[in-house]
Write an enzyme that holds these catalytic residues in place. Structure first.
Site, PDB file in Angstrom:
ATOM      1  N   GLU A 290      20.361   8.517  11.984  1.00 12.26           N
ATOM      2  CA  GLU A 290      20.686   8.547  10.544  1.00 12.26           C
ATOM      3  C   GLU A 290      19.274   7.601   9.618  1.00 12.26           C
ATOM      4  O   GLU A 290      19.100   7.563   8.638  1.00 12.26           O
ATOM      5  CB  GLU A 290      21.825   8.361  10.073  1.00 12.26           C
TER       6      GLU A 290
ATOM      7  N   VAL B 156      15.606   7.895   8.813  1.00 14.55           N
ATOM      8  CA  VAL B 156      14.956   7.956   7.566  1.00 14.55           C
ATOM      9  C   VAL B 156      15.593   7.000   6.296  1.00 14.55           C
ATOM     10  O   VAL B 156      17.377   7.283   6.273  1.00 14.55           O
ATOM     11  CB  VAL B 156      15.009   8.981   6.978  1.00 14.55           C
TER      12      VAL B 156
ATOM     13  N   ALA C 120      16.087   3.661   6.333  1.00 16.57           N
ATOM     14  CA  ALA C 120      18.203   3.078   6.637  1.00 16.57           C
ATOM     15  C   ALA C 120      19.390   3.984   6.803  1.00 16.57           C
ATOM     16  O   ALA C 120      19.445   4.561   7.094  1.00 16.57           O
ATOM     17  CB  ALA C 120      17.762   1.891   6.374  1.00 16.57           C
TER      18      ALA C 120
ATOM     19  N   LEU D 243      20.864   5.181   4.285  1.00 18.53           N
ATOM     20  CA  LEU D 243      21.002   5.418   2.992  1.00 18.53           C
ATOM     21  C   LEU D 243      21.181   7.568   3.901  1.00 18.53           C
ATOM     22  O   LEU D 243      20.409   7.477   5.059  1.00 18.53           O
ATOM     23  CB  LEU D 243      19.485   5.971   2.407  1.00 18.53           C
TER      24      LEU D 243
ATOM     25  N   GLY E  55      11.217  -9.436   7.090  1.00 20.36           N
ATOM     26  CA  GLY E  55      12.069  -8.457   7.714  1.00 20.36           C
ATOM     27  C   GLY E  55      12.005  -6.633   7.123  1.00 20.36           C
ATOM     28  O   GLY E  55      12.884  -5.617   7.728  1.00 20.36           O
TER      29      GLY E  55
ATOM     30  N   GLU F 199       8.111  -2.574   9.773  1.00 22.28           N
ATOM     31  CA  GLU F 199       8.017  -1.852  11.816  1.00 22.28           C
ATOM     32  C   GLU F 199       7.410  -3.642  12.301  1.00 22.28           C
ATOM     33  O   GLU F 199       6.608  -4.175  11.309  1.00 22.28           O
ATOM     34  CB  GLU F 199       6.641  -1.300  11.477  1.00 22.28           C
TER      35      GLU F 199
ATOM     36  N   ASP G 235       4.521   5.127   9.424  1.00 16.34           N
ATOM     37  CA  ASP G 235       5.818   6.023   9.686  1.00 16.34           C
ATOM     38  C   ASP G 235       6.238   6.277   8.092  1.00 16.34           C
ATOM     39  O   ASP G 235       7.286   6.903   8.439  1.00 16.34           O
ATOM     40  CB  ASP G 235       6.319   3.789   9.299  1.00 16.34           C
TER      41      ASP G 235
ATOM     42  N   LYS H 154       8.621  10.191   8.240  1.00 13.94           N
ATOM     43  CA  LYS H 154      10.167  10.690   8.605  1.00 13.94           C
ATOM     44  C   LYS H 154      10.007  11.330   7.072  1.00 13.94           C
ATOM     45  O   LYS H 154      11.332  12.114   7.789  1.00 13.94           O
ATOM     46  CB  LYS H 154      10.145   8.973   6.903  1.00 13.94           C
TER      47      LYS H 154
ATOM     48  N   GLY I 118      15.762  -3.074   5.417  1.00 13.48           N
ATOM     49  CA  GLY I 118      16.220  -4.619   6.054  1.00 13.48           C
ATOM     50  C   GLY I 118      16.987  -4.216   6.782  1.00 13.48           C
ATOM     51  O   GLY I 118      18.114  -3.217   7.009  1.00 13.48           O
TER      52      GLY I 118
END
Ligand code: ADP
Ligand code: ASP
Ligand code: MG
Length: 816
Positions: free
Chosen positions: A608, A611, A613, A615, A666, A669, A680, A684, A798
């Site tokens: 999960e 893509v 983070a 969500l 942070g 990547e 990136d 995704k 994050g």
């Protein structure tokens, strides 16, 4: 009259024997008492090992015997006052010298018969019972009686059958003629009609006690051992095993038949016939209730558990007779079983395929060779005519069995049993259901027994409690946050979701640690620091080797070699939860293979956080697709990093410094060029398109990069330096957008099978405009969401949100 039996551990040393004496001391106040004792714990094994060694000329048996003698002498010294030791010392010296003579004889003859083995083994109980009787006499009067004079068996040495008529008569007349408040009887040993010593089989002291209880119609039989009762599973295999306080004779018999060592299988029959209740009690916790075995049925006991207990037998082999010539022709199985019975081979489990052309029989592994030879011999003709195939033999197998009378009233128990095992990658070789429906047994690899017992225990006894064994790779930003979140939630999960998370392994680029009993989470950093050097391959091998139930491998690295391990893990039904995107974004073939493997091996591959983070993006697509929707278009801002950068870049401080800030906080990547160059985002949108059911590769995605080619060369430091040099380029992009009243967004779209990523000027009226900080947004246009898209929006980067997404995936694996 009551009969109390004390097992090997209960009489293993002087300290334990004192406990036994005190238990008997109390019991004798109530009634006349027969005390049956085993050999001092482990002595039977030592005696049999010693004589085996002697028979092969191995002189090391001397030292074994010396230790054994010393144990008996120490026991005698500490239990019996010196002035009362004369007789017992003589008895022990006589036993020691007979034992040595027996070994010497066998050593010279180079031959060891079952009869001699029985003779040898009998000394254990003889010595222990003599010591215990003498020790008791220090406290109260106790008489010793030789079981060999009372229990009469046939001459099938090693596992003799009892002649009940003679035995009952002998016991009864002895007890009529002789009186004592307490009798001490050696367990396990007996004699044939000629007075030659025999034994009742390993663990046979329980049986001795039951034989006495039945012959004397005792009020009850107590089996005193080292656990507080018969348990729902072998406590050495499952730490969650619980005491069964009441159980029926049939169930107890069934459990012991399938390996519950706490009671020797033949024990129940003689007492059951007379409805004499049996108690299992703990010598080391005499106040504990224990287990009562009686003729009350499970339903009458108010036990509504479907399964009463789970047990297992190791060292099993499976022999299979197969052949087209068997179909419809009677007599094959009869001949098979005759061949086995002629060889005195006990059949533990039988299954026959419904097409009748194969029959499988589980037997003791030690009998394998004899069985194969005997059966092949009996079918010599049929084998020559190719009507049946030579007997097939499989070894290193075990049986696990569910036992319970309530199973009869519940359908689907076997389904639950097999699907629970299947989910955990345990291969079942054969299954059988007892005709009484009191047991369901499965033949599995010995290597899987402990895992199987725990899975089944969890399935049938701890429906409220599921243990997840979590192995983490990566202890960077996300890993650290994840461990902290697990630590914080552990009690909540236990109480509210009945999930027990155990952190069983940790690996980073330097160190690794694996602990089957769980790593103390609050101490993980020091534990890992003091652990061994990291070795990814070893880590994975150990995870597989440990073979724990509900194992989850969590990849919070961004490393290719870690992603390369998923296949091996999935093939072992180990769930993989990855925030590492490398696998899901690799060639379609590989992505598909991993998804298929997860399905094939009944496990999960969850990513999960690849893509958006934490969500719920991938979960949402899956829900849409599974419920029959079709995704036509995806429009998304998927880079938290680029959002952060474009939301913060106002031309006052340089573009490079804003990128640096994003990295420091942070949001990037480990190599920020993957974000800046759009790679990136390409990964995704590709993963989303794939999850929506499309076959798509990286090469087919159009990337309209805004980064000057020169910035993308060299090292990360070069990259920052080069961006400073191109500040004008970035400033121009920004000015062009603000002059039109627009914002810059790095947008990914997927439509008509084609994915594109690139920087776009976004007008205030657009759905993508109001996006702040490091937020992501995904718009799905589907059959159901045609005009107004389904919007998922929120923090998309994050460590904390990513960790929480990984955490949610971990919990999700427990839901299958
Ligand atoms: P003893 O020497 O007292 O006869 P055993 O070693 O023969 O004792 O049997 C007791 C042991 O049986 C326990 O220590 C336990 O490890 C093992 N055991 C196996 N299955 C069960 C079970 N279902 N319930 C209780 N104990 C079991
Ligand atoms: N001493 C014997 C054995 O170890 C019998 C028993 O302990 O029940 O098998
Ligand atoms: Mg025992």
């Amino acid at each position: 009259m009551q009969v109390l039996k004390f097992g090997g551990t209960s009489v293993a040393n002087a300290e334990n024997i004192q406990k036994v004496i005190s238990i008997v001391g109390k019991a004798m106040d109530k009634d006349e008492t027969v005390v049956v004792v085993s050999a001092l714990g482990g002595v039977t094994d030592i005696l049999l090992d010693a004589i085996q060694m002697a028979s092969t000329g191995n002189q090391d048996y001397f030292s074994k015997l010396e230790l054994m003698e010393a144990r008996h002498l120490t026991c005698k010294q500490s239990l019996i006052a010196s002035e009362s030791q004369l007789e017992i010392s003589g008895i022990l010296q006589q036993a020691f010298s007979e034992i040595r003579n027996l070994c010497e004889g066998v050593s010279m003859l180079n031959e060891l018969t079952a009869r001699t083995k029985d003779k040898m083994a009998s000394y254990g109980e003889w010595m222990s019972s003599k010591i215990i009787a003498t020790a008791m006499q220090q406290h109260f009067s106790a008489a010793w009686v030789d079981a060999r004079k009372l229990i009469v068996t046939n001459s099938n040495f090693g596992s003799a059958s009892v002649n009940f008529e003679k035995t009952n008569e002998g016991i009864q007349s002895h007890f009529v003629q002789h009186k004592s408040r307490v009798w001490v009887v050696p367990g396990f040993i007996a004699a044939d009609v000629n007075g030659v010593t025999s034994t009742l089989g390993r663990g046979g002291s329980d049986y001795t006690a039951a034989i006495f209880a039945a012959a004397l119609t005792a009020t009850h039989l107590e089996i005193w051992t080292d656990v507080s009762g018969m348990m729902t599973a072998d406590p050495r295999l499952s730490t969650n095993a619980k005491i069964i306080s009441q159980i029926s004779y049939q169930e107890a018999m069934e459990l012991s038949h399938f390996g519950a060592k706490v009671i020797y299988p033949p024990t129940i029959q003689p007492v059951m016939n007379l409805k004499i209740p049996v108690w299992i009690k703990n010598t080391f916790a005499p106040e504990d209730y224990g287990t009562k075995i009686s003729d009350l049925q499970t339903t009458e006991l108010g036990n509504d558990n479907i399964v009463t207990g789970i047990s297992s037998i190791n060292n099993i082999c499976l022999i299979t007779l197969e052949g087209s010539g068997m179909v419809g022709i009677p007599g094959f199985s009869k001949r098979l079983f005759e061949a086995l019975s002629n060889e005195k081979i006990n059949v533990i489990l039988i299954t026959q395929s419904s097409s009748e052309h194969s029959i499988s029989v589980a037997i003791d592994g030690l009998m394998a060779e004899r069985a194969v030879n005997a059966v092949n011999l009996i079918f010599t003709n049929e084998i020559a005519l190719q009507k049946v195939e030579p007997l097939k033999l499989e070894t290193n197998l075990s049986i696990v069995a569910l036992v319970g009378e309530n199973m009869r009233n519940h359908s689907g128990v076997s389904g639950r049993m097999f699907s629970a095992l299947g989910r955990n990658g345990i291969n079942i070789r054969a299954i059988a259901q007892g005709s009484s429906e009191k047991n369901i047994s499965a033949v599995i690899q010995t290597h899987d027994v402990k895992k199987a017992i725990n899975i089944l225990h969890e399935e049938f006894f701890e429906t409220t409690f599921k243990q997840l064994n979590v192995f983490i790779a990566g202890t960077g930003n996300v890993g650290k946050k994840l461990i902290a979140q697990i630590d914080q939630q552990i009690n909540f999960l236990r109480e509210k979701l009945h999930i027990n998370i155990r952190l069983t392994g940790l690996l980073n680029s330097r160190k690794m640690v694996i602990s089957e009993s769980g790593i103390e989470i609050s101490q993980w950093e020091t534990t890992l620091q003091n652990a061994g050097d990291a070795d990814l391959t070893k880590y994975i091998e150990q995870i597989i080797e440990l073979n724990l139930r509900n194992t989850i491998f969590v990849d919070v690295t961004a490393h290719e070699p870690v992603a390369a391990m998923y296949e091996m893990l999935l093939r072992k039904s180990i769930a993989v939860v990855a925030c590492n995107k490398i696998a899901a974004a690799s060639a379609y073939k590989n992505y598909k293979k991993l998804k298929d493997l997860a399905r094939e091996f009944n496990t999960q591959f969850l990513f999960e956080t690849n893509v958006g983070a934490g969500l719920p993006v991938i979960g949402t697509i899956n829900d849409l697709i599974h419920s029959g929707d079709t995704v036509h278009k995806i429009e998304a801002v998927l880079s938290g990093t680029l959002n952060f950068v474009f939301n913060h870049y106002d031309g006052k401080s340089s573009f490079a410094s804003v990128v640096k800030q994003a990295q420091d906080e942070g949001y990037t990547e480990p190599d920020p060029r993957l974000d800046l160059g759009g790679t990136d985002v390409m990964r995704k949108i590709m993963i989303l398109a794939r999850e929506a059911g499309n076959v798509i590769e990286m090469e087919s995605i159009e990337n309209n990069s805004f980064m000057p080619e020169a910035c993308m060369q060299g090292t990360v430091d070069d990259f920052y330096a080069s961006m400073e040099g191109h500040e004008l380029h970035f400033k121009q992009l920004l000015d062009a957008a603000s002059n039109n009243g627009n914002k810059l967004k790095f947008v990914a779209t997927f439509e008509n099978g084609k994915a594109t990523v690139g920087l776009q000027q976004i007008h205030p009226a657009h759905n993508l405009y109001h996006l702040y900080g490091k937020d992501n947004v995904v718009l799905f246009y589907t059959d159901r969401y045609q005009d107004q898209p389904l919007v998922i929006k929120g923090a998309g980067a994050g460590a904390a949100v990513t960790a929480s997404g990984v955490f949610a995936d971990i919990i999700r694996t427990s839901k299958i």
